[in-house]
Design a protein around this motif. Structure first.
Motif, PDB file in Angstrom:
ATOM      1  N   VAL B 292       0.830  -1.217   0.169  1.00 54.24           N
ATOM      2  CA  VAL B 292      -0.093   0.066  -0.002  1.00 54.24           C
ATOM      3  C   VAL B 292       0.825   1.222   0.118  1.00 54.24           C
ATOM      4  O   VAL B 292       1.928   1.368   0.644  1.00 54.24           O
ATOM      5  CB  VAL B 292      -1.201   0.078   1.084  1.00 54.24           C
ATOM      6  CG1 VAL B 292      -0.410  -0.077   2.388  1.00 54.24           C
ATOM      7  CG2 VAL B 292      -1.979   1.308   0.979  1.00 54.24           C
ATOM      8  N   TYR B 326      -9.077   2.228   0.696  1.00 46.58           N
ATOM      9  CA  TYR B 326     -10.484   2.895   1.373  1.00 46.58           C
ATOM     10  C   TYR B 326     -10.300   4.246   2.168  1.00 46.58           C
ATOM     11  O   TYR B 326     -11.412   4.476   2.874  1.00 46.58           O
ATOM     12  CB  TYR B 326     -11.225   1.505   1.892  1.00 46.58           C
ATOM     13  CG  TYR B 326     -10.741   1.213   3.493  1.00 46.58           C
ATOM     14  CD1 TYR B 326     -11.106   1.785   4.268  1.00 46.58           C
ATOM     15  CD2 TYR B 326     -10.113   0.275   3.605  1.00 46.58           C
ATOM     16  CE1 TYR B 326     -10.866   1.365   5.624  1.00 46.58           C
ATOM     17  CE2 TYR B 326      -9.566  -0.353   4.696  1.00 46.58           C
ATOM     18  CZ  TYR B 326      -9.990   0.259   5.648  1.00 46.58           C
ATOM     19  OH  TYR B 326      -9.715  -0.163   7.133  1.00 46.58           O
ATOM     20  N   ARG B 327      -9.054   4.580   2.568  1.00 46.57           N
ATOM     21  CA  ARG B 327      -9.113   5.678   3.321  1.00 46.57           C
ATOM     22  C   ARG B 327      -7.605   6.313   3.157  1.00 46.57           C
ATOM     23  O   ARG B 327      -6.585   5.824   3.013  1.00 46.57           O
ATOM     24  CB  ARG B 327      -9.188   5.204   4.864  1.00 46.57           C
ATOM     25  CG  ARG B 327      -9.382   6.500   5.644  1.00 46.57           C
ATOM     26  CD  ARG B 327      -9.851   5.934   7.111  1.00 46.57           C
ATOM     27  NE  ARG B 327      -8.968   6.006   8.185  1.00 46.57           N
ATOM     28  CZ  ARG B 327      -8.890   5.264   9.161  1.00 46.57           C
ATOM     29  NH1 ARG B 327      -9.879   4.063   9.201  1.00 46.57           N
ATOM     30  NH2 ARG B 327      -8.162   5.355  10.141  1.00 46.57           N
ATOM     31  N   ARG B 377      -1.135   9.313   4.737  1.00 47.14           N
ATOM     32  CA  ARG B 377      -0.996   7.794   4.699  1.00 47.14           C
ATOM     33  C   ARG B 377      -2.251   7.243   4.359  1.00 47.14           C
ATOM     34  O   ARG B 377      -3.337   7.778   4.425  1.00 47.14           O
ATOM     35  CB  ARG B 377      -0.890   7.200   6.419  1.00 47.14           C
ATOM     36  CG  ARG B 377      -1.760   7.674   7.119  1.00 47.14           C
ATOM     37  CD  ARG B 377      -1.557   7.387   8.909  1.00 47.14           C
ATOM     38  NE  ARG B 377      -2.560   7.543   9.556  1.00 47.14           N
ATOM     39  CZ  ARG B 377      -2.454   7.750  10.827  1.00 47.14           C
ATOM     40  NH1 ARG B 377      -1.491   7.721  11.369  1.00 47.14           N
ATOM     41  NH2 ARG B 377      -3.550   7.987  11.561  1.00 47.14           N
ATOM     42  N   TYR B 379      -4.867   3.550   3.672  1.00 52.74           N
ATOM     43  CA  TYR B 379      -5.002   2.060   4.316  1.00 52.74           C
ATOM     44  C   TYR B 379      -5.614   1.453   2.964  1.00 52.74           C
ATOM     45  O   TYR B 379      -6.599   1.904   2.279  1.00 52.74           O
ATOM     46  CB  TYR B 379      -6.239   2.023   5.375  1.00 52.74           C
ATOM     47  CG  TYR B 379      -5.949   2.692   6.622  1.00 52.74           C
ATOM     48  CD1 TYR B 379      -5.688   3.902   6.522  1.00 52.74           C
ATOM     49  CD2 TYR B 379      -5.740   1.803   7.751  1.00 52.74           C
ATOM     50  CE1 TYR B 379      -5.436   4.690   7.818  1.00 52.74           C
ATOM     51  CE2 TYR B 379      -5.536   2.626   8.815  1.00 52.74           C
ATOM     52  CZ  TYR B 379      -5.118   3.780   8.882  1.00 52.74           C
ATOM     53  OH  TYR B 379      -5.076   4.195  10.194  1.00 52.74           O
ATOM     54  N   ASP B 380      -5.538   0.202   2.774  1.00 46.60           N
ATOM     55  CA  ASP B 380      -6.124  -0.514   1.703  1.00 46.60           C
ATOM     56  C   ASP B 380      -7.305  -1.292   2.333  1.00 46.60           C
ATOM     57  O   ASP B 380      -7.381  -1.509   3.384  1.00 46.60           O
ATOM     58  CB  ASP B 380      -5.164  -1.339   0.744  1.00 46.60           C
ATOM     59  CG  ASP B 380      -4.727  -2.534   1.521  1.00 46.60           C
ATOM     60  OD1 ASP B 380      -4.879  -3.103   2.436  1.00 46.60           O
ATOM     61  OD2 ASP B 380      -3.642  -3.113   0.869  1.00 46.60           O
ATOM     62  N   SER B 381      -7.917  -2.194   1.317  1.00 45.88           N
ATOM     63  CA  SER B 381      -8.848  -2.861   1.706  1.00 45.88           C
ATOM     64  C   SER B 381      -8.755  -4.273   2.493  1.00 45.88           C
ATOM     65  O   SER B 381      -9.590  -4.790   2.959  1.00 45.88           O
ATOM     66  CB  SER B 381      -9.807  -3.473   0.271  1.00 45.88           C
ATOM     67  OG  SER B 381      -9.106  -3.856  -0.539  1.00 45.88           O
ATOM     68  N   SER B 382      -7.503  -4.540   2.757  1.00 44.54           N
ATOM     69  CA  SER B 382      -7.238  -5.562   3.663  1.00 44.54           C
ATOM     70  C   SER B 382      -6.561  -5.107   4.815  1.00 44.54           C
ATOM     71  O   SER B 382      -6.039  -5.913   5.619  1.00 44.54           O
ATOM     72  CB  SER B 382      -6.348  -6.818   2.921  1.00 44.54           C
ATOM     73  OG  SER B 382      -5.054  -5.834   2.935  1.00 44.54           O
ATOM     74  N   GLY B 383      -6.776  -3.795   5.106  1.00 44.51           N
ATOM     75  CA  GLY B 383      -6.477  -3.261   6.677  1.00 44.51           C
ATOM     76  C   GLY B 383      -4.964  -2.992   6.601  1.00 44.51           C
ATOM     77  O   GLY B 383      -4.647  -2.814   7.823  1.00 44.51           O
ATOM     78  N   ASN B 384      -4.084  -3.015   5.544  1.00 42.96           N
ATOM     79  CA  ASN B 384      -2.956  -2.880   5.448  1.00 42.96           C
ATOM     80  C   ASN B 384      -2.627  -1.135   5.563  1.00 42.96           C
ATOM     81  O   ASN B 384      -3.336  -0.399   4.911  1.00 42.96           O
ATOM     82  CB  ASN B 384      -1.886  -3.304   4.679  1.00 42.96           C
ATOM     83  CG  ASN B 384      -1.997  -4.981   5.116  1.00 42.96           C
ATOM     84  OD1 ASN B 384      -1.305  -4.975   6.280  1.00 42.96           O
ATOM     85  ND2 ASN B 384      -2.129  -5.896   4.074  1.00 42.96           N
ATOM     86  N   MET B 385      -1.768  -0.626   6.400  1.00 37.31           N
ATOM     87  CA  MET B 385      -1.356   0.621   6.220  1.00 37.31           C
ATOM     88  C   MET B 385       0.226   0.882   6.022  1.00 37.31           C
ATOM     89  O   MET B 385       0.736  -0.180   6.294  1.00 37.31           O
ATOM     90  CB  MET B 385      -1.548   1.329   7.586  1.00 37.31           C
ATOM     91  CG  MET B 385      -1.731   2.866   7.489  1.00 37.31           C
ATOM     92  SD  MET B 385      -1.598   3.573   9.271  1.00 37.31           S
ATOM     93  CE  MET B 385      -0.166   2.723  10.094  1.00 37.31           C
TER      94      MET B 385
END
Lengths: 416, 416
Positions: B292, B326-327, B377, B379-385
């Motif tokens: 990400v 997603y964020r 920063r 975040y992707d759809s698998s919650g990785n930052m």
């Protein structure tokens, strides 16, 4: 076995769950439980995680009586011979009623090839404790044991959907791109009429996705605590999508409207708390795949080790979406210097080649001083690493910060 | 168009590339280039990235003359009518010779349906500069512009492999789980006989994988700098796998033996540097999916903004493997407090629904003080930052630390 309702039966009507009051939830039929393997967080609903050293020492496949138990209500008392699974498709035209079809357990167990996969389930709230230390969070204050790995068997969901719901096999079909498969449990929970959740239809139909409807866990029928008689297994996703006591499967144009899909398992932004949470649910994405995670299971914080040096440090690591763990590094000085662990054991799925199962790792450390801070971090096959520090979120989910263990004391036995 | 060699031709023998000396590489036939859009890092081989504000202002689809250019040698001077692509399968029995088949460009452009996907390519060395600041790294010192997004058209690799190489379509086949597809370019490079790379056969055959053999970029034939006449597009993977000037496709039981697969694009552990690097290549996994990433493209470090407040901060974000962004959060105080950006634009692939294209985002900031440190920063759809701090690696790849911009000055125009 009851074959009264089957797929040729006309006008099948699945039971409709009514929401019960909290005081009406009856836990008297919960199964007897051996508690010694577990740290029990709550008896009603029963929520318990295995002790971390026990978990890692139990090996790559977690025995069923060590596997974590996560419930939202009483365990339903289902008889195998009576259980029906209702399957339907809701089209974009909502005025068109869903044509439900019913399968009994005999259908489920015989009509499609039995697939066997090894997959870890991890609650999205695993390690919530680390976020609760920053600020109040909502949910069971899990430590790092809300993860386990088992062998699951049952038909592939894609085979059932193709045959029973007429879902096209062609993955380039528009329906597969936009629809979801929602699951409902045959239970009662405090938050909603029953437990429910959904996954994208794309995941369900992906030949490399390995979603199964499991009736066996570790070679035995599912236990009641783990979803008897039937549980969806959605490998690579947060455990919340692997719905237990499965009763309804509905292919629909939107995500499940269940509390657990729309008002729960989401990483809310850090400025959202109990005061303003209602503004954020609809604009925050539902969780699917897990992030990269790594935990030291032994030694534990404040543990006194009655043996001479060296000490074997052990733990697990996992990532979501079938991604492999390709590196685990341990620091004994709080993250200043790092070394690779000695061994990482992880096996891809025999059929799809995806990494649904966790990795177990270990490393011999010459001596652990009380002043040592053990820290572990993992990288997955897409180059993602855990963040150094946790970022608080109201639901306390997906905490995958570097895992730290402090205040371990080594003591020769004669000092006791 | 030359149809002399085609798939019915017996005993096709692909050309064998001989490694040339560095001094023998001839750059005199490189195409003419307009340089104004680019920061040129090296003329021979030509390596250039677009200026960041230009990149983000060019919009979701990067015009071809803004798209970054990454080369390892001279651009081969290929005539469309002469070009052949050789396809074969190497079995486990290595004594059995590969039966090569040849396709000309007419075959490639007419025998299979033309698929069109929008996908970002990102060099694994994007943001290498941030790692070079920590310690010496090997490679072009890219800033954050070694990423661009384009529309690509050509046949699906899975269709070609099924038809020409006899690769089974069944994704549960053992071959698909264990084999790789290696690609070779019709060029000469300084590190090896030619540029080469590979991807798992699983990715190539995945109906949701969207690997294509592109002959068009943004609706036009590929430019020479971007791989004319044919380029593999491996969406969701590091750019190094999207081999340009494609000449050979070989399905084989192991990864490509090319320098670029075995001795290059890998995240070496931080204790590996030029002194001991030879010990680490074989035990370090080759990169595939991207991690990400999120970057501020405008304003840039030390930029003087000649306008009154507010300032619109803009950038890109992307993740690998088709995962959505997603964020995106922006901080104007060095990471102490965070706010969501105002807008994130990202579109899933029209066919597969996967997120192969980057997200562009923007946020209005009331006023930027020279003392502000802008940090972003995602975040992707698998919650990785993204990690807060970069971890150095010798090849300087996959740096996805929080992106920081300092020393921006806002100045009303009349002060000039």
């Amino acid at each position: 076995m009851n074959t009264q309702h089957n797929t040729t039966h006309d006008c099948v009507r699945p039971p409709v769950h009514e929401k019960k009051e909290l005081c009406d939830l009856d836990y008297s039929q919960d199964p007897p439980r051996i508690l010694s393997n577990y740290l029990v967080h709550a008896p009603k609903p029963f929520n318990a995680e295995p002790h971390l050293p026990l978990l890692v020492n139990a090996g790559l496949i977690t025995p069923t009586d060590v596997f974590f138990k996560r419930n939202h209500g009483p365990i339903p008392d289902i008889r195998l011979e009576d259980h029906q699974v209702y399957i339907g498709v809701q089209t974009l035209n909502e005025s068109q009623p869903v044509e439900w079809k019913a399968l009994n357990m005999h259908d489920i167990m015989t009509r499609w090839p039995k697939a066997t996969i090894t997959a870890s389930l991890q609650c999205a709230g695993n390690r919530r404790e680390g976020l609760a230390q920053l600020k109040e969070v909502k949910g069971v204050i899990w430590k790092a044991g809300t993860i386990s790995n088992a062998v699951w068997s049952g038909p592939r969901l894609c085979d059932i959907l193709k045959d029973i719901a007429g879902v096209p096999e062609d993955l380039h079909n528009e329906m597969i791109r936009n629809y979801h498969v929602s699951f409902e449990a045959d239970d009662h929970v405090k938050e909603d009429a029953c437990y429910g959740s959904s996954i994208p239809l794309r995941k369900a139909m992906d030949p490399l996705g390995d979603v199964i409807i499991a009736y066996e866990m570790n070679g035995q029928p599912l236990t009641r605590d783990h979803g008897f008689p039937l549980r969806v297994i959605v490998p690579g996703y947060i455990g919340a999508r692997s719905v237990k006591f499965l009763q309804k499967i509905l292919v629909q144009p939107q995500e499940s409207t269940s509390f657990f899909q729309r008002r729960d398992y989401k990483i809310l932004p850090p400025w959202i708390d109990s005061s303003n949470v209602d503004t954020a649910w609809d604009t925050t994405v539902s969780l699917g795949e897990m992030n990269v995670q790594c935990v030291i299971c032994t030694p534990m914080e404040k543990e006194v080790i009655l043996c001479p040096k060296p000490v074997t440090v052990k733990g697990y690591a996992i990532s979501g979406g079938g991604r492999a763990i390709y590196r685990v590094e341990l620091s004994v000085d709080g993250g200043k210097t790092w070394e690779p662990v000695d061994k990482i054991e992880q096996t891809p799925d025999k059929i799809s080649g995806m990494y649904w199962a966790w990795a177990l790792w270990e490393k011999k450390v010459p001596k652990i001083l009380t002043t040592s801070e053990l820290v572990v971090r993992a990288y997955d096959s897409s180059g993602n690493m855990q963040p150094e520090f946790p970022i608080w979120n109201y639901r306390g989910v997906m905490n995958n910060a570097w895992f730290r263990v402090n205040n371990v004391t080594q003591m020769p036995q004669h000092n006791m």
